[in-house]
Write an enzyme that holds these catalytic residues in place. Structure first.
Site, PDB file in Angstrom:
ATOM      1  N   GLY A   1      -2.394 -27.931   7.936  1.00  0.00           N
ATOM      2  CA  GLY A   1      -2.314 -27.537   9.329  1.00  0.00           C
ATOM      3  C   GLY A   1      -2.170 -26.066   9.622  1.00  0.00           C
TER       4      GLY A   1
ATOM      5  N   ARG B   1      -8.128 -25.866   5.861  1.00  0.00           N
ATOM      6  CA  ARG B   1      -8.675 -24.707   6.553  1.00  0.00           C
ATOM      7  C   ARG B   1      -8.163 -23.369   6.024  1.00  0.00           C
ATOM      8  NH1 ARG B   1     -10.106 -25.234  12.024  1.00  0.00           N
ATOM      9  NH2 ARG B   1      -8.683 -26.991  12.107  1.00  0.00           N
TER      10      ARG B   1
ATOM     11  N   ARG C   1     -18.334 -27.025  15.311  1.00  0.00           N
ATOM     12  CA  ARG C   1     -17.022 -26.672  15.881  1.00  0.00           C
ATOM     13  C   ARG C   1     -17.071 -26.126  17.320  1.00  0.00           C
ATOM     14  NH1 ARG C   1     -13.235 -23.957  14.512  1.00  0.00           N
ATOM     15  NH2 ARG C   1     -11.639 -25.545  14.721  1.00  0.00           N
TER      16      ARG C   1
ATOM     17  N   CYS D   1     -31.890 -29.765  21.634  1.00  0.00           N
ATOM     18  CA  CYS D   1     -32.127 -29.988  23.060  1.00  0.00           C
ATOM     19  C   CYS D   1     -30.881 -30.458  23.793  1.00  0.00           C
ATOM     20  CB  CYS D   1     -33.250 -30.987  23.228  1.00  0.00           C
ATOM     21  SG  CYS D   1     -34.742 -30.371  22.465  1.00  0.00           S
TER      22      CYS D   1
ATOM     23  N   TYR E   1     -14.632 -27.318   7.677  1.00  0.00           N
ATOM     24  CA  TYR E   1     -15.154 -28.167   8.736  1.00  0.00           C
ATOM     25  C   TYR E   1     -16.488 -27.625   9.251  1.00  0.00           C
ATOM     26  CZ  TYR E   1     -10.315 -29.550   8.225  1.00  0.00           C
ATOM     27  OH  TYR E   1      -9.118 -29.940   7.685  1.00  0.00           O
TER      28      TYR E   1
END
Ligand code: LLP
Length: 433
Positions: A261, A298, A334, A364, A393
């Site tokens: 986290g 992350r 993201r 599109c 991610y």
């Protein structure tokens, strides 16, 4: 998807700092951006675009910084495979001695393919299937993070069938609010994750002397891209109290799994230093005498990767300028999914005022916009652009929407750049149909 009203925030040029200044592994030689010893523009030419490019040195530095921040405290960093599960990346972590946090049989398969032993693996997730549980039991993983009473029943039934004792922990829902966006916040009682304190307590006691469950730990993961230490502190205090309470009842837990986290800097965020985060966890784990587990994703791999793309066209509609790139929302989700702002710069920088544009892809949908009104500077077709902070991610969330083959992935190590996933072909697009 509706128009991306959500990322309409306008950035002042002064506010936009070149990410090369705070991203390990990337720097300029003259006007050219380099990833370690490799020219980014040259890599784009050689391997094509769109492509993910990762710096091995950046991953190693992040891992070692975190690892050394825990000092002599018994700990294992279990890299969250979901953040980036390319075998080439997993091998880098394995070589560093990392453990791994998985959430599926697919991730377990990847780790087994590169020879990671079971005792380096913890298994999280609210929806483990019977087959996944069985595979993980056979692999003798370090820890099952159990997320419901029903899952525990299944674990008991599979463990007894295989006649092995399952090393288990309950992932509690600490009822703490945290996380950068509502889609990535997980530790509140309203979220699907974990088990509430009372139920967890009951299960620990119920299975205290079980032949098939070996209570080894307790775990929590409260969210992702968390930018302050306060929510970690609140969750940890509750976890520590719980460990002591169970100990008084005769259940001694070896592992304290604090999840992941820790946030990173994408644009102007100011995340806690790894050392400060580690110190906060150590302060709680040390007096408890527990072996600390953490599941960062992350913070280890996010800054290490960029997405390279090429300008296809530029155009103006009623004075509004658009840069149309060859990467799109299917390659990198993201911004569309979490309203995330990722800086985009030119691989070859030049002086002068930075003209603003919306940087969009060919898909599109109006939501296929990486960033709006962004001070990119003058660009022309064929110019290479760099989207920063794409290591975590990124590729793992890519899809084939609009029948677009997924990008190549390149790992840079010193002066060498090597394909760790080839660009998908047209044949890949229809495989299995
Ligand atoms: N452990 C568990 C049980 C998790 O669910 C996660 C992430 C992690 C560890 C790693 O968290 P990290 O250190 O990376 O924050 N796709 C979203 C993030 C989803 C995070 C899901 N769980 C994004 O791009 O922001």
């Amino acid at each position: 998807m509706s128009a991306a009203s959500s990322h309409s925030r306008s950035f002042h040029s002064a506010e936009v700092v070149d990410p090369a200044s705070y991203t390990p592994g990337f720097s300029y030689r003259g006007s050219q951006l380099y990833c370690e010893g490799v020219s980014v523009a040259a890599a784009a030419k050689k391997f094509g675009t769109p492509a993910y490019l990762y710096s091995r040195a950046s991953i190693e530095q992040a891992y070692r910084r975190m690892d050394s921040a825990f000092g002599a405290l018994p700990h294992t960093i279990c890299y969250a495979v979901k953040a980036n599960s390319n075998l080439g990346i997993l091998r880098v972590f394995a070589a560093l001695g990392s453990g791994f946090d998985i959430v599926s049989g697919g991730e377990l398969y990847r780790l087994r393919r590169i020879g990671v032993p079971g005792n380096r693996i913890v298994f999280s997730g609210v929806g483990k299937s019977r087959e996944e549980i069985r595979e993980a039991l056979r692999t003798r993983i370090l820890l099952f993070n159990v997320e419901s009473p029903a899952e525990l029943d299944l674990l008991v039934s599979e463990a007894s069938r295989l006649r092995v004792r399952a090393a288990a922990s309950i992932r509690v829902n600490p009822d703490v609010k945290a996380g950068g966006h509502r889609h990535i916040s997980t530790g509140h009682h309203s979220h699907k994750f974990g088990i509430d304190w009372d139920t967890a307590r009951g299960l620990y006691l119920q299975y205290k002397d079980s032949r098939w469950i070996d209570w080894q730990g307790v775990s929590a993961h409260i969210g992702s891209q968390i930018l302050s230490l306060a929510p970690h502190r609140r969750a940890l205090a509750r976890l520590a109290g719980f460990v002591r309470e169970l100990r008084a009842k005769g259940i001694t837990l070896r592992y304290l799994d604090c999840g992941g986290g820790l946030g990173i800097r994408y644009t102007s965020e100011q995340p806690p230093e790894k050392a400060a985060w580690a110190a906060e966890l150590a302060r709680v784990a040390q007096p408890l005498g527990c072996h600390l587990l953490v599941e960062p994703g992350r913070s280890l791999i996010g800054p290490a990767g960029v997405l390279l793309m090429r300008v296809l066209y530029t155009k103006q509609n009623r004075g509004k300028k658009f840069v149309i790139a060859d990467a799109a929302m299917n390659d990198f989700m993201r911004p569309a999914l979490y309203d995330a702002t990722h800086p985009i710069t030119r691989a070859k920088r030049s002086a002068g005022a930075l003209a603003r544009a919306d940087i969009v892809g060919p898909v599109c949908e109006s939501g296929d916009c990486f960033v709006q009104d962004w001070p990119l500077g003058e660009v022309a077709p064929e110019d290479v652009l760099v989207l920063w902070g794409a290591g975590a991610y990124g590729f793992v969330e890519a899809s084939n929407y609009n029948s677009r083959p997924r990008p190549a992935e390149i790992l840079v190590d010193g002066n060498k750049a090597r394909v760790i996933r080839r660009r998908e072909s047209r044949a890949d697009l229809i495989r299995g149909e």
